[in-house]
Design a protein around this motif. Structure first.
Motif, mmCIF file in Angstrom:
data_model
loop_
_atom_site.group_PDB
_atom_site.id
_atom_site.type_symbol
_atom_site.label_atom_id
_atom_site.label_comp_id
_atom_site.label_asym_id
_atom_site.label_seq_id
_atom_site.Cartn_x
_atom_site.Cartn_y
_atom_site.Cartn_z
ATOM 1 N N PHE A 197 0.782 -1.327 0.016
ATOM 2 C CA PHE A 197 -0.067 -0.103 -0.071
ATOM 3 C C PHE A 197 0.891 1.368 0.043
ATOM 4 N N GLY A 198 2.144 1.077 -0.320
ATOM 5 C CA GLY A 198 3.086 2.306 -0.490
ATOM 6 C C GLY A 198 2.894 2.992 -1.906
ATOM 7 N N THR A 199 3.847 3.614 -2.173
ATOM 8 C CA THR A 199 4.181 4.249 -3.643
ATOM 9 C C THR A 199 4.383 2.989 -4.790
ATOM 10 N N ILE A 200 3.616 3.354 -5.604
ATOM 11 C CA ILE A 200 3.491 2.183 -6.841
ATOM 12 C C ILE A 200 4.065 2.818 -8.071
ATOM 13 N N TYR A 201 4.286 2.153 -9.052
ATOM 14 C CA TYR A 201 4.703 2.430 -10.451
ATOM 15 C C TYR A 201 4.050 1.599 -11.269
ATOM 16 N N VAL A 202 3.520 2.034 -12.457
ATOM 17 C CA VAL A 202 3.111 0.976 -13.417
ATOM 18 C C VAL A 202 3.783 1.388 -14.802
ATOM 19 N N GLY A 203 4.302 0.117 -15.306
ATOM 20 C CA GLY A 203 5.229 0.060 -16.383
ATOM 21 C C GLY A 203 4.723 -1.008 -17.577
ATOM 22 N N ALA A 204 5.461 -0.894 -18.702
ATOM 23 C CA ALA A 204 5.201 -1.979 -19.718
ATOM 24 C C ALA A 204 6.663 -2.152 -20.250
ATOM 25 N N THR A 205 6.969 -3.342 -20.707
ATOM 26 C CA THR A 205 8.284 -3.770 -21.277
ATOM 27 C C THR A 205 8.232 -4.737 -22.112
ATOM 28 N N SER A 206 9.219 -5.140 -22.940
ATOM 29 C CA SER A 206 9.258 -6.207 -23.484
ATOM 30 C C SER A 206 9.976 -7.404 -22.877
ATOM 31 N N ASN A 207 10.918 -6.849 -21.887
ATOM 32 C CA ASN A 207 11.866 -7.926 -21.124
ATOM 33 C C ASN A 207 11.573 -7.711 -19.611
ATOM 34 N N LEU A 208 10.669 -8.374 -19.087
ATOM 35 C CA LEU A 208 10.262 -8.132 -17.570
ATOM 36 C C LEU A 208 11.157 -8.432 -16.695
ATOM 37 N N ILE A 209 12.010 -9.556 -16.855
ATOM 38 C CA ILE A 209 13.284 -9.632 -15.987
ATOM 39 C C ILE A 209 14.234 -8.707 -15.880
ATOM 40 N N ARG A 210 14.570 -8.230 -17.193
ATOM 41 C CA ARG A 210 15.709 -7.197 -17.217
ATOM 42 C C ARG A 210 15.385 -5.912 -16.622
ATOM 43 N N ARG A 211 14.156 -5.524 -16.770
ATOM 44 C CA ARG A 211 13.475 -4.130 -16.707
ATOM 45 C C ARG A 211 13.409 -4.111 -15.081
ATOM 46 N N VAL A 212 12.749 -5.229 -14.340
ATOM 47 C CA VAL A 212 12.523 -5.351 -12.948
ATOM 48 C C VAL A 212 14.099 -5.360 -12.106
ATOM 49 N N TYR A 213 14.835 -6.054 -12.773
ATOM 50 C CA TYR A 213 16.431 -5.957 -12.405
ATOM 51 C C TYR A 213 16.927 -4.601 -12.332
ATOM 52 N N GLU A 214 16.626 -3.803 -13.440
ATOM 53 C CA GLU A 214 17.050 -2.523 -13.267
ATOM 54 C C GLU A 214 16.546 -1.618 -12.261
ATOM 55 N N HIS A 215 15.014 -1.876 -12.016
ATOM 56 C CA HIS A 215 14.474 -1.248 -11.124
ATOM 57 C C HIS A 215 15.236 -1.542 -9.734
ATOM 58 N N ARG A 216 15.080 -2.620 -9.551
ATOM 59 C CA ARG A 216 15.573 -3.321 -8.147
ATOM 60 C C ARG A 216 16.867 -2.813 -7.728
ATOM 61 N N ASN A 217 17.753 -2.562 -8.783
ATOM 62 C CA ASN A 217 19.296 -2.230 -8.294
ATOM 63 C C ASN A 217 19.507 -0.809 -8.761
ATOM 64 N N ASP A 218 18.462 0.092 -8.919
ATOM 65 C CA ASP A 218 18.480 1.517 -9.208
ATOM 66 C C ASP A 218 19.523 1.924 -10.307
ATOM 67 N N LEU A 219 19.466 1.340 -11.302
ATOM 68 C CA LEU A 219 20.553 1.007 -12.483
ATOM 69 C C LEU A 219 20.051 2.573 -13.367
ATOM 70 N N VAL A 220 18.750 2.927 -13.310
ATOM 71 C CA VAL A 220 18.421 4.235 -14.161
ATOM 72 C C VAL A 220 17.729 5.292 -13.398
ATOM 73 N N PRO A 221 18.088 6.419 -13.627
ATOM 74 C CA PRO A 221 17.459 7.488 -13.099
ATOM 75 C C PRO A 221 16.073 7.283 -13.387
ATOM 76 N N SER A 222 15.153 7.395 -12.381
ATOM 77 C CA SER A 222 13.717 7.333 -12.515
ATOM 78 C C SER A 222 12.978 7.501 -11.490
ATOM 79 N N PHE A 223 11.747 7.544 -11.478
ATOM 80 C CA PHE A 223 10.548 7.665 -10.418
ATOM 81 C C PHE A 223 10.943 6.481 -9.434
ATOM 82 N N THR A 224 11.163 5.255 -10.042
ATOM 83 C CA THR A 224 11.157 4.097 -9.246
ATOM 84 C C THR A 224 12.481 4.222 -8.425
ATOM 85 N N ARG A 225 13.630 4.751 -8.992
ATOM 86 C CA ARG A 225 14.814 4.982 -8.246
ATOM 87 C C ARG A 225 14.760 5.924 -6.991
ATOM 88 N N GLU A 226 14.052 6.976 -7.147
ATOM 89 C CA GLU A 226 13.832 8.206 -6.356
ATOM 90 C C GLU A 226 12.736 7.687 -5.138
#
Length: 96
Positions: free
Chosen positions: A13-42
């Motif tokens: 029930f905290g902050t959420i982000y909705v996204g779309a991707t063609s490579n779910l594993i890679r994209r979630v890995y990027e979010h989890r490891n703060d690899l891209v400056p973004s809302f999810t990283r912030e």
């Protein structure tokens, strides 16, 4: 080619982000490891709490757009329908 709509969260029930991707594993890995400056990283959105597969990226992007315009209550209900504890689903899709 398959595509995905997904929701990341920082806690139940905290902050959420909705996204779309063609490579779910890679994209979630990027979010989890703060690899891209973004809302999810912030906001430290490291938990994959929802995902759904689509036939192609265009359909996934349309579904993402639709979900982003839903009320927060509807988004929470979507997550809870398949993941009532808001568990991190990444380990269920990641290899190894």
């Amino acid at each position: 080619m398959a595509a995905w709509v997904y929701i990341m969260a920082n806690r139940p029930f905290g902050t959420i982000y909705v996204g779309a991707t063609s490579n779910l594993i890679r994209r979630v890995y990027e979010h989890r490891n703060d690899l891209v400056p973004s809302f999810t990283r912030e906001h430290q959105l490291h938990l994959l709490v929802y995902f759904e597969q689509h036939q192609d990226i265009h359909r996934a992007m349309q579904r993402e757009h639709n979900i982003k315009h839903w009320s927060r209550t509807w988004k929470d209900q979507l997550i809870e329908a398949g993941n009532p504890e808001w568990d991190d689903l990444y380990l269920s899709i990641a290899p190894g």
